[in-house]
Every structure is written in structure tokens, then in C-alpha cells.
Design an enzyme around this catalytic site. Structure first.
Site, PDB file in Angstrom:
ATOM      1  N   GLN A 102      35.998   2.427  26.982  1.00 38.99           N
ATOM      2  CA  GLN A 102      36.412   1.345  26.122  1.00 38.99           C
ATOM      3  C   GLN A 102      36.730   0.330  27.135  1.00 38.99           C
ATOM      4  O   GLN A 102      37.336   0.313  28.124  1.00 38.99           O
ATOM      5  CB  GLN A 102      37.787   1.572  25.255  1.00 38.99           C
ATOM      6  CG  GLN A 102      37.877   0.615  24.410  1.00 38.99           C
ATOM      7  CD  GLN A 102      37.240  -0.152  23.286  1.00 38.99           C
ATOM      8  OE1 GLN A 102      36.194   0.865  22.982  1.00 38.99           O
ATOM      9  NE2 GLN A 102      37.105  -1.241  22.714  1.00 38.99           N
ATOM     10  N   ASP A 142      27.059   3.359  24.104  1.00 42.85           N
ATOM     11  CA  ASP A 142      27.319   1.888  24.037  1.00 42.85           C
ATOM     12  C   ASP A 142      26.050   0.995  24.259  1.00 42.85           C
ATOM     13  O   ASP A 142      25.938   0.077  23.787  1.00 42.85           O
ATOM     14  CB  ASP A 142      28.552   1.580  25.083  1.00 42.85           C
ATOM     15  CG  ASP A 142      29.767   1.450  24.271  1.00 42.85           C
ATOM     16  OD1 ASP A 142      29.842   1.296  23.172  1.00 42.85           O
ATOM     17  OD2 ASP A 142      31.104   1.645  24.786  1.00 42.85           O
ATOM     18  N   LYS A 155      37.275   4.764  15.947  1.00 45.48           N
ATOM     19  CA  LYS A 155      36.145   5.304  16.377  1.00 45.48           C
ATOM     20  C   LYS A 155      36.430   6.780  16.031  1.00 45.48           C
ATOM     21  O   LYS A 155      35.267   7.573  15.637  1.00 45.48           O
ATOM     22  CB  LYS A 155      35.590   5.142  17.781  1.00 45.48           C
ATOM     23  CG  LYS A 155      35.035   3.545  17.829  1.00 45.48           C
ATOM     24  CD  LYS A 155      34.944   3.076  19.157  1.00 45.48           C
ATOM     25  CE  LYS A 155      34.510   1.510  19.351  1.00 45.48           C
ATOM     26  NZ  LYS A 155      34.428   0.943  20.781  1.00 45.48           N
TER      27      LYS A 155
HETATM   28  N1  GUN Z   1      35.195  -3.675  23.838  1.00 41.97           N
HETATM   29  C1  GUN Z   1      34.801  -4.265  22.872  1.00 41.97           C
HETATM   30  N2  GUN Z   1      33.832  -3.879  22.237  1.00 41.97           N
HETATM   31  C2  GUN Z   1      33.318  -2.893  22.637  1.00 41.97           C
HETATM   32  C3  GUN Z   1      32.466  -1.829  22.593  1.00 41.97           C
HETATM   33  O1  GUN Z   1      31.625  -2.116  21.913  1.00 41.97           O
HETATM   34  N3  GUN Z   1      32.426  -0.664  23.386  1.00 41.97           N
HETATM   35  C4  GUN Z   1      33.488  -0.542  24.453  1.00 41.97           C
HETATM   36  N4  GUN Z   1      33.046   0.320  25.459  1.00 41.97           N
HETATM   37  N5  GUN Z   1      34.200  -1.396  24.667  1.00 41.97           N
HETATM   38  C5  GUN Z   1      33.998  -2.513  23.778  1.00 41.97           C
END
Ligand code: GUN
Length: 289
Positions: A96, A119, A52
């Protein structure tokens, strides 16, 4: 059978966003800034967050990665979130998931300022999405909808069966696909669903999002249907340098010949999940300037 190339579409959208960022810079506006919090050293999470951050650099965003040990307290994390909420340079941020067991995920999500929740996990954003109001929508459902649109796959009146009811994928996707404009007839199946095979066989579009490698077999899929595989389970492998590979929820080799369209793993939904985050961050930056 047409293979849905999520990697190529994601690359195309990244170029589109990069062009917008160039325009923003030319006009002297603020450069979008995404921050990410990672707690602990889970290999999957570390890899996702690193990607990311790399995406941000590629398209010209500013990015900040805050990496903490897995023994930090919930209060410490809440304090870090507070700092990001109040940092005017940060347009959006993510924490995350999953988090270590001693930290309550919902408490953490609730602490994120909704206008910076790129998110789309905060209850305010989820609620707005359900009502069809402008909101940050979580990246995986957004990515799937984008793939269907870019491949011009008809959804109106189609029976869409989603396997999995997670807050991140299955449930928000079911809302989006039933909204006006997409107009699917959506069934959400889960671990307690009976007659699962019969249900799957009725699907014009089948979305597998339960995180069980190879769960969907050819006998569950209607001829000519569209299959979207959201599974990304890491399994040990001798074929790769890293020692692991990603496996989807669909038995690709036997299912693909029956489909009109199918997403591979890797290279299908996966790359699109990072795009949603970039789009949301751009949106956050625009709405703040
Ligand atoms: N863990 C798995 N997918 C995601 C996501 O899209 N965002 C976050 N913050 N954690 C995740």
C-alpha cells in the site's frame, strides 16, 4: 442527468467473481490468495487495506495482511517482498502506498515480481499496458473504463480531458482510453497546463484526478458532458461518526445539473478501484494453476 452508481456495479462484479471462485473450488483448483503489505498507521491507507482484505473474504479468496511499523528499514521491506515473491501459495500482492519518506517507493515497486504485481505498478506491467499486451492494469483506471463500458457511454472519437498525470491514475488512464476499441482522443492536463478552463469546456468526458477538493466548478463543464470524479480527499466532518468524510475534486451540486452522466463521491469510482485488484488477483491465480 444519470448518476453513475459505482457501488452497485462493483457489487455486481463482486458477485460475478464470487461465482467464479465457487467454480474454482468445485473443480478443486487452488483458491486465489492476495497478500497486502501496510507500513505505518495512516488512517486512509489502513481503511483501504482493511476494505481490500474484507472484499477478499466476501468473495471467497484467501487473504493475508502484513502490517509493519513505520520505522522498518527499506531492506526489511525488500526482504518481506522477496518472501512473498517466493511463496507459492500467494498469487498476488500489493504494497500500500504511500510509504514512509525513508523508503524509496520505486525501489519497492521494482522488487515485486511482475507476475504477482496485481496493482499493475511494476514497470514491466506498465510497459506491457502501453503496448496493449496482456498485463495487470492498475485498479483505478481499470475501474473507470469498466464504468464507462457498463453504462455504455460512447468513447469513440470523443475528446476526453484528464486532469492529473499521476502514475496510478491519470497517466495509465490516458493510455487505456486512447487504445483501439475505446478510441478516445485524450488530453492530459496538469498543474502547468495553461488555459485549463477552455480545455475542460471542450471535454466530452472530463476526468478529475488531481486530488484537489472541489476544483472543478460548473463554469468548466460543457452541457451534456460526462464527468468522472476520482478525488477522494478526507476532510474533517461533524456529519459522520468517524469524524471525517470523503470529498471529490468536483463541486458536485453545481456541476451535476450540466452533465449527462456523473460519478458521485463517495459511491462512484471509489468502490470500483477495489474490483480491479480482485480481478487481477483472480487472473494471477488462474495463470499460475
Ligand atoms: N494508494 C492509493 N491507491 C493505491 C493502490 O491502488 N494501490 C496501492 N498499493 N496503494 C495505493
Amino acid at each position: 442527468m444519470i448518476l453513475i452508481d459505482g457501488k452497485a456495479i462493483a457489487e455486481q462484479i463482486k458477485q460475478e467473481i464470487a461465482e467464479e471462485v465457487r467454480q474454482i473450488k468445485l473443480k478443486g483448483y487452488k483458491i486465489p490468495h492476495l497478500a497486502a503489505i501496510l507500513v505505518g498507521n495512516d488512517g486512509g491507507s489502513l481503511s483501504y487495506v482493511t476494505h481490500k482484505v474484507k472484499d477478499c473474504e466476501e468473495i471467497g479468496f484467501k487473504s493475508t495482511l502484513l502490517h509493519f511499523e513505520d520505522n522498518i528499514s527499506q531492506n526489511f521491506l525488500l526482504n518481506e517482498i522477496d518472501k512473498l515473491n517466493n511463496n507459492p501459495d500467494v498469487d498476488g500482492f500489493i504494497v500500500q502506498l504511500p510509504l514512509p519518506k525513508h523508503i524509496d517507493e520505486q525501489t519497492i515497486i521494482n522488487a515485486i515480481q511482475p507476475s504477482k504485481d496485481v496493482d499493475g505498478f511494476h514497470p514491466v506491467n506498465v510497459g506491457k499496458m502501453v503496448l496493449g499486451l496482456p498485463a495487470f492494469i492498475s485498479a483505478t483506471p481499470l475501474g473507470i473504463v469498466e464504468l464507462l463500458k457498463r453504462y455504455r457511454i460512447p468513447t469513440q472519437g470523443k475528446h476526453i480531458v484528464i486532469l492529473g498525470r499521476s502514475n496510478i491514475v491519470g497517466r495509465p488512464l490516458s493510455i487505456l482510453l486512447s487504445q483501439k476499441g475505446i478510441d478516445g482522443t485524450v488530453t492530459v492536463a496538469h498543474s502547468k497546463t495553461t488555459n485549463l478552463k477552455e480545455l475542460c469546456l471542450q471535454a466530452d468526458i472530463l476526468v478529475a484526478a488531481m486530488g484537489q477538493p472541489g476544483f472543478v466548478t460548473a463554469d468548466m463543464v460543457k452541457h451534456g458532458s460526462v464527468v468522472i470524479d476520482v478525488g477522494t480527499t478526507r476532510v474533517p466532518s461533524t456529519e459522520t461518526k468517524s469524524g471525517w468524510k470523503l470529498v471529490g475534486d468536483v463541486q458536485f451540486d453545481e456541476v451535476a445539473p450540466k452533465c449527462s452522466y456523473i460519478t458521485p463521491v463517495p459511491g462512484g469510482v471509489g468502490p470500483m478501484t477495489r474490483i480491479g485488484l480482485l480481478k487481477n488477483t483472480l487472473q494471477a491465480a488462474k495463470s499460475r494453476s
